[in-house]
Design a protein around this motif. Structure first.
Motif, PDB file in Angstrom:
ATOM      1  N   TYR A 172      16.125  77.226   0.776  1.00  0.00           N
ATOM      2  CA  TYR A 172      17.089  77.294   1.872  1.00  0.00           C
ATOM      3  C   TYR A 172      16.854  78.483   2.805  1.00  0.00           C
ATOM      4  N   MET A 173      16.128  79.495   2.354  1.00  0.00           N
ATOM      5  CA  MET A 173      15.887  80.673   3.178  1.00  0.00           C
ATOM      6  C   MET A 173      14.507  80.592   3.821  1.00  0.00           C
ATOM      7  N   LYS A 174      14.454  80.673   5.125  1.00  0.00           N
ATOM      8  CA  LYS A 174      13.181  80.635   5.839  1.00  0.00           C
ATOM      9  C   LYS A 174      12.508  82.005   5.873  1.00  0.00           C
ATOM     10  N   SER A 175      13.303  83.061   5.940  1.00  0.00           N
ATOM     11  CA  SER A 175      12.771  84.415   6.068  1.00  0.00           C
ATOM     12  C   SER A 175      12.854  85.139   4.733  1.00  0.00           C
ATOM     13  N   PRO A 176      11.764  85.793   4.292  1.00  0.00           N
ATOM     14  CA  PRO A 176      11.796  86.537   3.021  1.00  0.00           C
ATOM     15  C   PRO A 176      12.847  87.638   2.998  1.00  0.00           C
ATOM     16  N   GLY A 216      20.415  64.678  -5.757  1.00  0.00           N
ATOM     17  CA  GLY A 216      19.008  65.036  -5.802  1.00  0.00           C
ATOM     18  C   GLY A 216      18.676  66.148  -4.823  1.00  0.00           C
ATOM     19  N   LEU A 217      17.449  66.623  -4.918  1.00  0.00           N
ATOM     20  CA  LEU A 217      17.028  67.775  -4.127  1.00  0.00           C
ATOM     21  C   LEU A 217      16.953  67.460  -2.640  1.00  0.00           C
ATOM     22  N   ILE A 218      16.311  66.362  -2.286  1.00  0.00           N
ATOM     23  CA  ILE A 218      16.101  66.048  -0.864  1.00  0.00           C
ATOM     24  C   ILE A 218      17.424  65.795  -0.142  1.00  0.00           C
ATOM     25  N   PRO A 219      18.340  64.955  -0.666  1.00  0.00           N
ATOM     26  CA  PRO A 219      19.635  64.809   0.021  1.00  0.00           C
ATOM     27  C   PRO A 219      20.411  66.117   0.127  1.00  0.00           C
ATOM     28  N   SER A 220      20.324  66.955  -0.912  1.00  0.00           N
ATOM     29  CA  SER A 220      21.017  68.240  -0.845  1.00  0.00           C
ATOM     30  C   SER A 220      20.447  69.117   0.258  1.00  0.00           C
ATOM     31  N   TYR A 221      19.115  69.137   0.362  1.00  0.00           N
ATOM     32  CA  TYR A 221      18.475  69.934   1.420  1.00  0.00           C
ATOM     33  C   TYR A 221      18.855  69.403   2.806  1.00  0.00           C
ATOM     34  N   LEU A 222      18.843  68.073   2.957  1.00  0.00           N
ATOM     35  CA  LEU A 222      19.190  67.491   4.259  1.00  0.00           C
ATOM     36  C   LEU A 222      20.641  67.786   4.620  1.00  0.00           C
ATOM     37  N   ALA A 223      21.532  67.766   3.634  1.00  0.00           N
ATOM     38  CA  ALA A 223      22.936  68.076   3.901  1.00  0.00           C
ATOM     39  C   ALA A 223      23.095  69.518   4.370  1.00  0.00           C
ATOM     40  N   VAL A 224      22.396  70.444   3.721  1.00  0.00           N
ATOM     41  CA  VAL A 224      22.459  71.846   4.123  1.00  0.00           C
ATOM     42  C   VAL A 224      21.850  72.029   5.515  1.00  0.00           C
ATOM     43  N   LYS A 225      20.768  71.326   5.778  1.00  0.00           N
ATOM     44  CA  LYS A 225      20.107  71.447   7.088  1.00  0.00           C
ATOM     45  C   LYS A 225      20.968  70.884   8.205  1.00  0.00           C
ATOM     46  N   GLN A 226      21.549  69.706   7.995  1.00  0.00           N
ATOM     47  CA  GLN A 226      22.334  69.066   9.046  1.00  0.00           C
ATOM     48  C   GLN A 226      23.628  69.827   9.343  1.00  0.00           C
ATOM     49  N   THR A 227      24.126  70.573   8.393  1.00  0.00           N
ATOM     50  CA  THR A 227      25.336  71.369   8.632  1.00  0.00           C
ATOM     51  C   THR A 227      25.029  72.745   9.209  1.00  0.00           C
ATOM     52  N   GLY A 228      23.755  73.038   9.447  1.00  0.00           N
ATOM     53  CA  GLY A 228      23.378  74.296  10.079  1.00  0.00           C
ATOM     54  C   GLY A 228      23.476  75.516   9.194  1.00  0.00           C
ATOM     55  N   LEU A 229      23.350  75.326   7.889  1.00  0.00           N
ATOM     56  CA  LEU A 229      23.501  76.443   6.955  1.00  0.00           C
ATOM     57  C   LEU A 229      22.178  77.063   6.539  1.00  0.00           C
ATOM     58  N   LEU A 230      21.048  76.476   6.939  1.00  0.00           N
ATOM     59  CA  LEU A 230      19.757  77.008   6.529  1.00  0.00           C
ATOM     60  C   LEU A 230      19.586  78.455   6.986  1.00  0.00           C
ATOM     61  N   ASP A 231      19.009  79.268   6.117  1.00  0.00           N
ATOM     62  CA  ASP A 231      18.710  80.668   6.400  1.00  0.00           C
ATOM     63  C   ASP A 231      19.973  81.502   6.610  1.00  0.00           C
ATOM     64  N   THR A 232      21.090  81.065   6.013  1.00  0.00           N
ATOM     65  CA  THR A 232      22.325  81.843   6.032  1.00  0.00           C
ATOM     66  C   THR A 232      22.827  82.014   4.601  1.00  0.00           C
ATOM     67  N   ILE A 233      23.692  82.978   4.401  1.00  0.00           N
ATOM     68  CA  ILE A 233      24.228  83.238   3.075  1.00  0.00           C
ATOM     69  C   ILE A 233      25.066  82.071   2.572  1.00  0.00           C
ATOM     70  N   TRP A 234      25.629  81.274   3.502  1.00  0.00           N
ATOM     71  CA  TRP A 234      26.483  80.155   3.104  1.00  0.00           C
ATOM     72  C   TRP A 234      25.682  79.023   2.477  1.00  0.00           C
ATOM     73  N   ALA A 235      24.390  78.950   2.746  1.00  0.00           N
ATOM     74  CA  ALA A 235      23.556  77.945   2.085  1.00  0.00           C
ATOM     75  C   ALA A 235      23.430  78.209   0.593  1.00  0.00           C
ATOM     76  N   LEU A 236      23.641  79.450   0.179  1.00  0.00           N
ATOM     77  CA  LEU A 236      23.583  79.814  -1.230  1.00  0.00           C
ATOM     78  C   LEU A 236      24.948  79.774  -1.898  1.00  0.00           C
ATOM     79  N   VAL A 237      26.011  79.756  -1.101  1.00  0.00           N
ATOM     80  CA  VAL A 237      27.368  79.858  -1.637  1.00  0.00           C
ATOM     81  C   VAL A 237      28.079  78.507  -1.673  1.00  0.00           C
ATOM     82  N   LEU A 238      28.068  77.773  -0.557  1.00  0.00           N
ATOM     83  CA  LEU A 238      28.877  76.566  -0.440  1.00  0.00           C
ATOM     84  C   LEU A 238      28.419  75.402  -1.325  1.00  0.00           C
TER      85      LEU A 238
END
Length: 294
Positions: free
Chosen positions: A218-222, A125-147
């Motif tokens: 996943y991206m904080k900055s436009p 689901g969306l929320i667990p996926s977002y939390l997984a990306v956040k906890q791994t420190g990938l937010l606002d990086t290109i790896w949040a879109l790739v991994l």
């Protein structure tokens, strides 16, 4: 010589007419967008533009490339496309090769395969996926879109079935000559798997190029938005080109928000339109050959 019946001829005529009409329906929206992007703002506002430009000019494209963040988002999408496609294809091949073996050569192979298949039927689901990306420190990086989408199970199954359709004698002869499994994979399997790999590459490229929702969450900055996310933000913003036109008042009679959006939509679709014809024959062949064995 085979002689077609009247009913067969009637069916073929109706079929061709339907397919031609369907193709025209699919092409007309793109032709309208292209015509709007090459027309003046006055002609577009007056509703004079249908499928041919009125007051032909290139000002919309010049404004988009000069003043907006379009080019920066384009670079983000190209970076995502290259990293995501290479990583996904690499992991897909390494996963499909062992799963293509029989149970006597790879014990518990069926269980591992079903673990992958279950992920198609159920996801976190969306929320667990977002939390997984956040906890791994990938937010606002290109790896949040790739991994998160690096392992596409459909592509794995496609390549897996293609590998299973290859003659086993190729692998057996190479192993008898002293080759290991990596040598068999990279020097024997991959060179003869071009149709399947091209199919996976095309599917992965289209996914990364058109995906916009993950960039939005996943991206904080436009300025880190990929092109599809930037385009989505532009299409819902009625004043997206206002600041651009204020910097250059002479373009007011040529450029409007509608012509600017049309130019950006066409530029976004252009790379895929250019790449797809060259990979289409491999795409069709790869889907057919990959479905021979399960």
């Amino acid at each position: 010589m085979y002689k077609r019946s009247k009913s067969r001829m009637l069916f073929m005529i109706c079929n061709y007419v339907f397919l031609i009409a369907l193709s025209i329906v699919c092409l007309l929206p793109m032709l309208n967008v292209l015509a709007v992007s090459f027309s003046s703002s006055g002609a577009v506002s007056a509703g004079q533009v249908n499928f041919w430009p009125v007051d032909f000019n290139l000002h919309s494209y010049a404004v988009v490339m000069k003043y907006g963040t379009f080019m920066h988002s384009l670079f983000n999408s190209v970076e995502r496309l290259v990293l995501g496609s290479v990583l996904s294809l690499f992991i897909c091949v390494l996963t499909a090769y062992p799963l293509s073996k029989e149970n006597d050569k790879f014990p518990w192979r069926s269980i591992y395969a079903w673990i992958f298949v279950i992920t198609i039927l159920f996801n976190g689901g969306l929320i667990p996926s977002y939390l997984a990306v956040k906890q791994t420190g990938l937010l606002d990086t290109i790896w949040a879109l790739v991994l998160p989408g690096a392992v596409n199970v459909f592509n794995v199954i496609l390549v897996l079935n293609f590998f299973r359709g290859l003659p086993k004698e190729l692998e057996e002869s190479a192993l008898m000559d002293g080759a290991n499994h990596l040598t068999v994979l990279f020097r024997i399997y991959l060179p003869v798997s071009l149709p399947s790999l091209a199919t996976v590459a095309l599917l992965t490229m289209v996914f990364h190029w058109n995906s916009w929702f993950d960039g939005l969450i996943y991206m904080k900055s436009p300025e880190h938005y990929p092109l599809a996310t930037y385009l989505q933000a532009v299409t819902i913003d009625a004043n997206s080109l206002k600041n651009m036109k204020m910097q250059d008042p002479d373009t007011l009679k040529f450029v409007s928000d509608r012509t600017g959006r049309a130019a950006q939509i066409f530029l976004t679709a252009l790379p895929i339109l250019l790449v797809y014809p060259f990979l289409q024959k491999y795409f069709v062949k790869g889907l057919v050959l990959g479905s021979v064995k399960g």
